[in-house]
Scaffold this motif. Structure first.
Motif, short mmCIF file in Angstrom:
data_model
loop_
_atom_site.label_atom_id
_atom_site.label_comp_id
_atom_site.label_asym_id
_atom_site.label_seq_id
_atom_site.Cartn_x
_atom_site.Cartn_y
_atom_site.Cartn_z
N GLY A 54 0.85 -1.18 0.00
CA GLY A 54 0.00 0.00 0.00
C GLY A 54 0.88 1.22 0.00
O GLY A 54 1.86 1.31 0.76
N VAL A 84 -2.37 -2.23 4.53
CA VAL A 84 -2.96 -3.33 3.76
C VAL A 84 -2.87 -4.60 4.57
O VAL A 84 -1.95 -4.78 5.36
CB VAL A 84 -2.28 -3.54 2.38
CG1 VAL A 84 -2.51 -2.36 1.47
CG2 VAL A 84 -0.81 -3.84 2.53
N SER A 95 -7.73 -2.41 2.73
CA SER A 95 -6.79 -1.29 2.74
C SER A 95 -7.46 -0.08 3.35
O SER A 95 -8.68 0.08 3.27
CB SER A 95 -6.31 -0.97 1.32
OG SER A 95 -7.40 -0.64 0.47
#
Length: 118
Positions: A54, A84, A95
């Motif tokens: 992420g 994430v 997320s």
């Protein structure tokens, strides 16, 4: 994040990279590049050789450890992704972003399953 076997550790960084470390030799085995802003979170997909990242570039990506390639990118966040995580089966990713939005992504269908604005 540790791989299921415990032999590998993934770290993420503000330098836009993810590194895979061999916990036995204590050496970096691979460096992943592809995000265009800091990577804020990394997680191994359960029972696989994939990782999920992420990033502050507002994207969530899945990477194949064997090839070193990004195999999927999910877009839809409007602010930096901060975290994430996979579900236990590894077929969904959750997320969160800096605006407090939580998204659930379906890995198999390659799309957004749910979005919650906290």
């Amino acid at each position: 994040s540790f791989h299921d076997t415990g032999d590998f550790l993934a770290s993420c960084s503000m330098d836009q990279t993810v590194k895979i470390w061999d916990t036995n030799s204590q050496k970096c085995r691979h460096t992943f590049r592809g995000h265009v802003d800091s990577i804020n979170s990394v997680m191994f997909q359960p029972f696989s050789n994939n990782i999920c990242t992420g990033s502050a570039d507002k994207s969530v990506s899945i990477w194949d450890l064997r090839s070193g390639l990004c195999i999927q990118t999910f877009v839809g966040h409007t602010n930096a992704v901060g975290s994430v995580n996979f579900n236990i089966k590894g077929d969904c990713i959750v997320s969160t972003d800096a605006d407090g939005v939580v998204k659930v992504w379906d890995v198999r269908m390659v799309g957004e399953r749910l979005s919650i604005d906290l």
